[in-house]
Design a protein around this motif. Structure first.
Motif, PDB file in Angstrom:
ATOM      1  N   ALA A  38      14.963   5.451 -24.658  1.00  0.00           N
ATOM      2  CA  ALA A  38      13.736   5.375 -23.850  1.00  0.00           C
ATOM      3  C   ALA A  38      13.473   3.982 -23.313  1.00  0.00           C
TER       4      ALA A  38
ATOM      5  N   PRO B 215      15.614  11.788 -18.755  1.00  0.00           N
ATOM      6  CA  PRO B 215      14.822  12.493 -19.775  1.00  0.00           C
ATOM      7  C   PRO B 215      15.671  13.260 -20.780  1.00  0.00           C
ATOM      8  N   GLU B 216      16.807  13.802 -20.335  1.00  0.00           N
ATOM      9  CA  GLU B 216      17.646  14.582 -21.246  1.00  0.00           C
ATOM     10  C   GLU B 216      18.246  13.683 -22.331  1.00  0.00           C
TER      11      GLU B 216
ATOM     12  N   ILE C 149      17.053  10.771 -23.318  1.00  0.00           N
ATOM     13  CA  ILE C 149      15.961  10.274 -24.157  1.00  0.00           C
ATOM     14  C   ILE C 149      15.565  11.317 -25.197  1.00  0.00           C
ATOM     15  N   ALA C 150      15.572  12.591 -24.797  1.00  0.00           N
ATOM     16  CA  ALA C 150      15.250  13.665 -25.744  1.00  0.00           C
ATOM     17  C   ALA C 150      16.283  13.728 -26.867  1.00  0.00           C
TER      18      ALA C 150
END
Length: 320
Positions: free
Chosen positions: A303, A293-294, A296-297
């Protein structure tokens, strides 16, 4: 213009997967999708023994990456080729085999960032989308000459576009009035043809159509289908093939090639595998790995990444 500050997706994980294969004197990596050279730079800076052959069909990418990697001197060699031409590239360089092959599939940040290339839908630009701008059909050619049924197939198969037939019919109708030349007019058509509720989900409404056109223009799936066995056949014992894909069809082709290469040649009902008939390759990753998630952010492109790796453990076992 994209800059060298762009960090490739899953960079540390890719380098860690390649390191066991490249951390030995004379090791050679083929970076089959060189782009701006981010992966190659990381390998050259972190693995002192490694040499890199950077392959790209895009002359502009080759020029920029060569400038970036010039400090590494003879440890880097740039080659203008499509990544299914690995066997020919290695023959030209008198390399019977290599220790690693890396693919980071799809469109590069540089191609997206250069307006004139026509890959991005955010601003009006010529509908080109060729990774090698010196030859082949453009996206405008596809839109202006393909039959409605073929356009619909491409949009559905490569773009997973639910409204493929509706969009294709509108393209054929509108091109009779005036041929398509720039992305702005195509984006306008997509907004008109895709119903409002559908436009509110799944990202920009042009995303799927532009992806489909790019994959068709560059024949990406056919090239990948040829490249996978060529890469697997090219690696030495201990060598690895590492692939980052961003589309379900790409990942499926990679998975199929890796599964075929790691399958034993003895009948499935045999209770044991006789010596000498063990698979010549093994899977390094369990299934496909994804970005956290980090990451992708920080980088939305991460993603959709699917990362797979395979290693040759003995001679033989040519890829199917």
């Amino acid at each position: 213009m994209a800059t060298s500050s762009h960090v490739p997706v899953l960079l540390d994980r890719v380098v860690s997967l390649l390191t066991p294969a490249l951390d030995r004197p004379g090791a050679v990596l083929v970076d089959a999708t060189l782009g701006l050279g981010g992966h190659s730079e990381a390998v050259l800076s972190r693995i002192d023994a490694a040499r890199v052959v950077g392959v790209d069909r895009d002359p502009q990418a080759l020029e920029l990456a060569s400038r970036r990697l010039a400090p590494y001197g003879a440890r880097f060699t740039a080659v203008h080729a499509v990544y299914d031409e690995i066997a020919e590239v290695l023959a030209d360089l008198d390399l019977p085999a290599v220790d690693g092959v890396l693919f980071d599939l799809g469109v590069s940040s540089m191609q997206l960032d250069v307006r004139e290339r026509g890959f991005a839908y955010a601003e009006d630009a010529p509908l080109d989308m060729r990774m090698d701008g010196t030859s082949g059909l453009t996206a405008a050619d596809v839109l202006n000459t393909y039959a409605a049924a073929e356009l619909a197939r491409i949009l559905k198969e490569y773009g997973e576009e639910r409204f493929a037939r509706k969009i294709a019919a509108a393209v054929v109708r509108e091109r009779e009035r005036e041929p398509f030349a720039t992305s702005g007019r195509l984006v306008e058509l997509l907004y008109a043809e895709i119903p409002a509720p559908a436009r509110r989900t799944g990202g920009h409404p042009a995303k799927r159509t532009f992806q489909a056109l790019r994959m068709e223009v560059n024949d990406e799936l056919a090239v990948l289908r040829r490249a996978m066995p060529a890469a697997i056949d090219a690696v030495n014992v201990g060598g690895r093939v590492v692939v980052e894909s961003y589309h379900s069809l790409e990942d499926r082709l990679v998975k199929q090639a890796f599964t075929a290469a790691t399958r034993s040649d003895v009948p499935e009902d045999l209770p044991f595998v006789p010596e000498g008939h063990e698979p010549a390759l093994r899977l390094v990753t369990r299934g496909s790995e994804k970005a956290g998630p980090e990451e992708i952010a920080d980088n939305p492109r991460a993603a959709s990444v699917r990362l797979r790796a395979i290693e040759r453990v003995r001679e033989g076992g040519a890829a199917a």
